[in-house]
Write a protein that holds these residues in place. Structure first.
Motif, PDB file in Angstrom:
ATOM      1  N   THR A   1     -19.238  26.751 -10.221  1.00 33.22           N
ATOM      2  CA  THR A   1     -20.142  27.456 -11.132  1.00 33.22           C
ATOM      3  C   THR A   1     -20.673  28.678 -10.389  1.00 33.22           C
ATOM      4  O   THR A   1     -20.383  28.875  -9.203  1.00 33.22           O
ATOM      5  CB  THR A   1     -21.281  26.538 -11.600  1.00 33.22           C
ATOM      6  OG1 THR A   1     -22.121  26.201 -10.494  1.00 33.22           O
ATOM      7  CG2 THR A   1     -20.735  25.269 -12.245  1.00 33.22           C
TER       8      THR A   1
ATOM      9  N   ARG B   1     -26.900  31.091 -23.027  1.00 33.54           N
ATOM     10  CA  ARG B   1     -25.773  30.503 -23.743  1.00 33.54           C
ATOM     11  C   ARG B   1     -25.690  29.030 -23.377  1.00 33.54           C
ATOM     12  O   ARG B   1     -26.070  28.622 -22.279  1.00 33.54           O
ATOM     13  CB  ARG B   1     -24.462  31.214 -23.367  1.00 33.54           C
ATOM     14  CG  ARG B   1     -23.257  30.739 -24.184  1.00 33.54           C
ATOM     15  CD  ARG B   1     -22.044  31.634 -23.982  1.00 33.54           C
ATOM     16  NE  ARG B   1     -21.567  31.650 -22.610  1.00 33.54           N
ATOM     17  CZ  ARG B   1     -21.652  32.701 -21.794  1.00 33.54           C
ATOM     18  NH1 ARG B   1     -22.220  33.814 -22.224  1.00 33.54           N
ATOM     19  NH2 ARG B   1     -21.184  32.647 -20.568  1.00 33.54           N
TER      20      ARG B   1
ATOM     21  N   ALA C   1     -25.066  29.703 -19.754  1.00 28.34           N
ATOM     22  CA  ALA C   1     -25.753  30.580 -18.809  1.00 28.34           C
ATOM     23  C   ALA C   1     -27.248  30.437 -19.016  1.00 28.34           C
ATOM     24  O   ALA C   1     -27.742  30.476 -20.137  1.00 28.34           O
ATOM     25  CB  ALA C   1     -25.331  32.028 -19.014  1.00 28.34           C
TER      26      ALA C   1
ATOM     27  N   ARG D   1     -24.389  30.367 -14.270  1.00 28.67           N
ATOM     28  CA  ARG D   1     -23.332  30.325 -15.273  1.00 28.67           C
ATOM     29  C   ARG D   1     -22.404  29.148 -14.956  1.00 28.67           C
ATOM     30  O   ARG D   1     -21.872  29.043 -13.852  1.00 28.67           O
ATOM     31  CB  ARG D   1     -22.565  31.642 -15.272  1.00 28.67           C
ATOM     32  CG  ARG D   1     -21.533  31.771 -16.377  1.00 28.67           C
ATOM     33  CD  ARG D   1     -20.896  33.138 -16.364  1.00 28.67           C
ATOM     34  NE  ARG D   1     -21.865  34.185 -16.644  1.00 28.67           N
ATOM     35  CZ  ARG D   1     -21.772  35.444 -16.205  1.00 28.67           C
ATOM     36  NH1 ARG D   1     -20.762  35.803 -15.436  1.00 28.67           N
ATOM     37  NH2 ARG D   1     -22.697  36.336 -16.516  1.00 28.67           N
ATOM     38  N   GLN D   2     -22.174  28.283 -15.957  1.00 31.00           N
ATOM     39  CA  GLN D   2     -21.369  27.076 -15.747  1.00 31.00           C
ATOM     40  C   GLN D   2     -19.872  27.360 -15.664  1.00 31.00           C
ATOM     41  O   GLN D   2     -19.120  26.611 -15.030  1.00 31.00           O
ATOM     42  CB  GLN D   2     -21.661  26.079 -16.887  1.00 31.00           C
ATOM     43  CG  GLN D   2     -22.046  24.700 -16.414  1.00 31.00           C
ATOM     44  CD  GLN D   2     -22.549  23.831 -17.566  1.00 31.00           C
ATOM     45  OE1 GLN D   2     -22.918  24.312 -18.632  1.00 31.00           O
ATOM     46  NE2 GLN D   2     -22.550  22.537 -17.344  1.00 31.00           N
ATOM     47  N   ASN D   3     -19.434  28.415 -16.329  1.00 34.81           N
ATOM     48  CA  ASN D   3     -18.019  28.829 -16.284  1.00 34.81           C
ATOM     49  C   ASN D   3     -17.058  27.744 -16.777  1.00 34.81           C
ATOM     50  O   ASN D   3     -15.883  27.706 -16.365  1.00 34.81           O
ATOM     51  CB  ASN D   3     -17.613  29.251 -14.861  1.00 34.81           C
ATOM     52  CG  ASN D   3     -18.280  30.536 -14.431  1.00 34.81           C
ATOM     53  OD1 ASN D   3     -18.670  31.351 -15.268  1.00 34.81           O
ATOM     54  ND2 ASN D   3     -18.444  30.715 -13.133  1.00 34.81           N
TER      55      ASN D   3
END
Length: 337
Positions: free
Chosen positions: A200, A242, A1, A210-212
């Motif tokens: 994402t 993150r 993130a 956020r890549q998820n």
């Protein structure tokens, strides 16, 4: 993130302090000397470099005047006696007449050896080298660079003890009218994440991507166009909320948001990569100019704030964190916006 921050200046500056008998006009944007004093100047309102880190910029337009001085000052500068060059002076200037890096400069000192073939030949009095004095400040290095719309003029160093500083300008002659420009962005110009890879997520009103766990070697692009004229400076900050292996930099609008493991001259992104020797791989169209030492800046190893400064004219971007310099990269000359 990753959170997108610092895409607008905190406030617009205006001239607020000037010698008696001179005038501040146009809602603080114009200072007129009125032939009331020689070797005197004006100071702007907005404090810069608070905390001693980051980058700042401003532009002074020469609407009238013969022998100029431009640079920075401290809050306590008395606005007079700018003929001096003393380390205890409360201003640091570059002076427009012949070899103006060596006199009438206050506490400023050349950052490297000046030569007429690399700084300027002759003078930049009146409009001889241009009428827009563009000043870029490197707060951590305590330097300011001056150029016009036509050429580089010089790079000066100011005292390490100076943290908060202000835009300033002055004149040996008493015939100046100087306009303060480019000290804020228009309302609504703040950037946000807008283009992302499939599945994402963009949250928090466009500020967080956020890549998820949905893709590797993929990314996100912001909304605000930068360097639209091919000149000037721009900056932004990405906070690593993150993530392990990072890439940060710039892209064109045509970037497809994927395949960031490449390092090809026709890639539509230009990045610095966080792992060992990340200047030489996974960087798209970017090429290194100056890089950090060993180790990596994965996770938060070198800090969590990635501060990116873009020199639009030179086609370079510099990356540092709140703790250290990371690298300086060049991007293609044909990239404008």
């Amino acid at each position: 993130a990753m959170a997108l921050e610092d895409t607008t200046s905190a406030a617009c500056a205006r001239w607020v302090r000037a010698p008696g008998g001179t005038s501040i006009l146009s809602h603080g944007k114009v200072w007129r000397q009125n032939r009331r004093c020689h070797w005197c100047g004006a100071r702007a309102s907005r404090p810069m470099c608070r905390g001693g880190r980051g980058y700042e910029k401003f532009t002074v337009k020469i609407e009238a005047g013969t022998h100029h001085q431009v640079g920075i000052a401290r809050a306590g500068w008395n606005l007079h006696h700018t003929h001096r060059s003393h380390p205890h002076d409360q201003y640091a200037f570059l002076y427009s007449h012949t070899h103006g890096w060596n006199r009438h400069r206050g506490a400023g000192r050349p950052a490297f050896t000046p030569r007429t073939n690399t700084w300027w030949h002759g003078t930049w009095d009146r409009h001889h080298k241009g009428r827009y004095l563009k000043v870029f400040i490197n707060c951590a290095a305590r330097t300011f660079t001056v150029r016009t719309e036509r050429q580089f003029l010089g790079k000066m160093r100011y005292p390490r003890s100076w943290t908060t500083i202000y835009a300033a300008a002055a004149g040996q002659s008493n015939d100046h009218q100087l306009r303060l420009m480019d000290t804020c962005r228009p309302v609504g110009a703040s950037g946000k994440w807008v283009a992302k890879w499939h599945h994402t997520q963009i949250t928090n009103g466009g500020k967080v991507w956020r890549q998820n766990n949905r893709c590797h070697w993929c990314g996100v692009r912001a909304s605000r166009p930068m360097c639209t004229s091919g000149r000037g400076f721009d900056k932004f900050t990405v906070r690593i909320d993150r993530g392990t292996y990072h890439q940060v930099g710039i892209s064109t609008r045509r970037w497809n948001l994927a395949h960031t493991h490449h390092s090809r001259h026709n890639d539509q992104f230009a990045f610095l990569y966080s792992h060992h020797h990340g200047w030489n791989r996974h960087r798209g169209a970017a090429r290194p100019l100056k890089t950090w030492g060993g180790g990596n800046w994965d996770r938060h190893h070198k800090g969590k704030y990635l501060k990116v400064f873009v020199n639009c004219f030179a086609r370079t971007f510099t990356v540092r964190t709140e703790r250290q310099f990371l690298g300086k990269m060049r991007y293609p000359r044909n990239w404008r916006t």
